[in-house]
Scaffold this motif. Structure first.
Motif, PDB file in Angstrom:
ATOM      1  N   TYR A 156       0.860  -1.187   0.000  1.00 20.15           N
ATOM      2  CA  TYR A 156       0.000   0.000   0.000  1.00 20.15           C
ATOM      3  C   TYR A 156       0.894   1.234   0.000  1.00 20.15           C
ATOM      4  CZ  TYR A 156      -2.999   3.713   1.735  1.00 20.15           C
ATOM      5  OH  TYR A 156      -3.666   4.903   1.882  1.00 20.15           O
ATOM      6  N   ILE A 157       0.670   2.131  -0.932  1.00 18.95           N
ATOM      7  CA  ILE A 157       1.503   3.339  -1.057  1.00 18.95           C
ATOM      8  C   ILE A 157       0.707   4.549  -0.604  1.00 18.95           C
ATOM      9  CG2 ILE A 157       2.766   4.836  -2.628  1.00 18.95           C
ATOM     10  CD1 ILE A 157       3.437   2.414  -4.304  1.00 18.95           C
ATOM     11  N   ASN A 158       1.241   5.203   0.410  1.00 13.67           N
ATOM     12  CA  ASN A 158       0.601   6.365   1.013  1.00 13.67           C
ATOM     13  C   ASN A 158       1.385   7.619   0.635  1.00 13.67           C
ATOM     14  OD1 ASN A 158      -0.930   8.087   2.572  1.00 13.67           O
ATOM     15  ND2 ASN A 158       0.027   7.483   4.501  1.00 13.67           N
ATOM     16  N   LYS A 159       0.852   8.414  -0.263  1.00  9.48           N
ATOM     17  CA  LYS A 159       1.498   9.658  -0.671  1.00  9.48           C
ATOM     18  C   LYS A 159       1.025  10.785   0.243  1.00  9.48           C
ATOM     19  CE  LYS A 159       2.059   8.224  -5.476  1.00  9.48           C
ATOM     20  NZ  LYS A 159       1.820   8.545  -6.912  1.00  9.48           N
ATOM     21  N   LEU A 160       1.952  11.250   1.066  1.00  4.64           N
ATOM     22  CA  LEU A 160       1.598  12.231   2.105  1.00  4.64           C
ATOM     23  C   LEU A 160       1.507  13.650   1.562  1.00  4.64           C
ATOM     24  CD1 LEU A 160       3.881  10.832   4.970  1.00  4.64           C
ATOM     25  CD2 LEU A 160       1.463  10.334   4.510  1.00  4.64           C
ATOM     26  N   ASP A 161       2.099  13.930   0.422  1.00  7.61           N
ATOM     27  CA  ASP A 161       2.062  15.288  -0.145  1.00  7.61           C
ATOM     28  C   ASP A 161       1.284  15.290  -1.453  1.00  7.61           C
ATOM     29  OD1 ASP A 161       3.800  16.499   1.856  1.00  7.61           O
ATOM     30  OD2 ASP A 161       5.368  15.285   0.943  1.00  7.61           O
TER      31      ASP A 161
END
Length: 214
Positions: free
Chosen positions: A209-214
Motif C-alpha cells: 500500500y503506497i501512502n502519498k503524504l504530499d
C-alpha cells in the motif's frame, strides 16, 4: 591583596586552559567535517543501543546507511528509508506499506544521515574530553553541550579516531538519564555504487500500500 592576586591568576589560568581546550576541540571537529565532505560516498554499518534504567529499557539494533551528497539509503529496525534528493520513501516490509513525502529542509526534524556526521557544527558548546585506546585505535572524545536550554539532551560525547578523523561512536545522555550509543562498526568510502542506488522503484513492491503524504 596577595591572596586576591593569586585567585585572579588561578581563574585566568583556568579560563585560558578552557579556551585552549575549546579551540582544540573545534579544530578536530573541523577536520572531521572536512574529511566527510571530501568523500564521493560513504557506507556505514553501525550498532544502536538505548538504555534507561528508570524505565528498565535496554535495546540494541544494527543498521546500515549509504550516503552520497544529501542522498541516502538507510536500513534500520526493519525499515528502509530512501532519499533521492527530492522525496523520502519509507518502506515497511512488515506492514507492506510505503509512505512518500517531500523533503523540507526548513523543518527542524528534517535531519538526514549525512547531516548526522556534521551535526556538531552549530548549536553546541564543546570541550576536549578523555582519550581512549580501543583495540589499538586512539579515540579522542569531544564533549558537546546543547546551547538551547529546551533541548532534552544533557550532553553528547563524540568519539573520533585521531588517525582517520572518522567518527567512531556517539554517546548521547538525556536529561532524564536515558543513554543512546551509536557505534560505527564499518566505515567505507568511495565505493562503486549502482546508478539506481538512490532511486525508488515502485515495481519492486507490487502488493504494498503506497501512502502519498504530499
Amino acid at each position: 591583596m596577595k591572596r586576591f592576586l593569586q585567585i585572579i591568576a588561578i581563574l585566568f589560568l583556568s579560563f585560558n586552559l578552557q579556551a585552549q581546550n575549546s579551540q582544540k576541540a573545534k579544530t578536530l571537529l573541523d577536520e572531521v567535517s572536512a574529511k566527510v565532505k571530501s568523500y564521493s560516498n560513504i557506507s556505514i554499518d553501525f550498532k544502536y543501543a538505548t538504555t534507561n534504567t528508570k524505565e528498565n529499557l535496554n535495546q540494541e539494533s544494527k543498521g546500515t546507511v549509504v550516503m552520497q551528497g544529501n542522498k541516502y539509503v538507510l536500513n534500520f529496525m526493519g525499515v528502509t528509508k530512501i532519499f533521492d534528493g527530492k522525496k523520502i520513501y519509507n518502506i515497511v516490509p512488515e506492514d507492506e506499506e510505503i509512505s512518500i513525502s517531500k523533503f523540507d529542509e526548513n523543518k527542524d526534524d528534517s535531519v538526514t544521515p549525512s547531516k548526522m556526521l556534521t551535526f556538531f557544527n552549530s548549536g553546541y558548546k564543546y570541550s576536549w574530553d578523555i582519550t581512549q585506546n580501543v583495540r589499538g585505535r586512539k579515540i579522542q572524545y569531544i564533549k558537546l553541550v546543547p546551547t538551547n536550554s529546551k533541548d532534552d539532551r544533557k550532553e553528547i560525547l563524540l568519539g573520533i579516531d585521531v588517525n582517520t578523523k572518522h567518527i567512531y561512536n556517539l554517546l548521547e545522555i538525556g536529561k532524564d538519564g536515558s543513554k543512546i550509543t551509536i557505534t560505527v562498526n564499518s566505515f567505507k568510502t568511495n565505493q562503486p555504487l549502482s546508478k539506481n542506488q538512490f532511486t525508488f522503484a515502485e515495481s519492486k513492491y507490487p502488493n504494498y500500500y503506497i501512502n502519498k503524504l504530499d
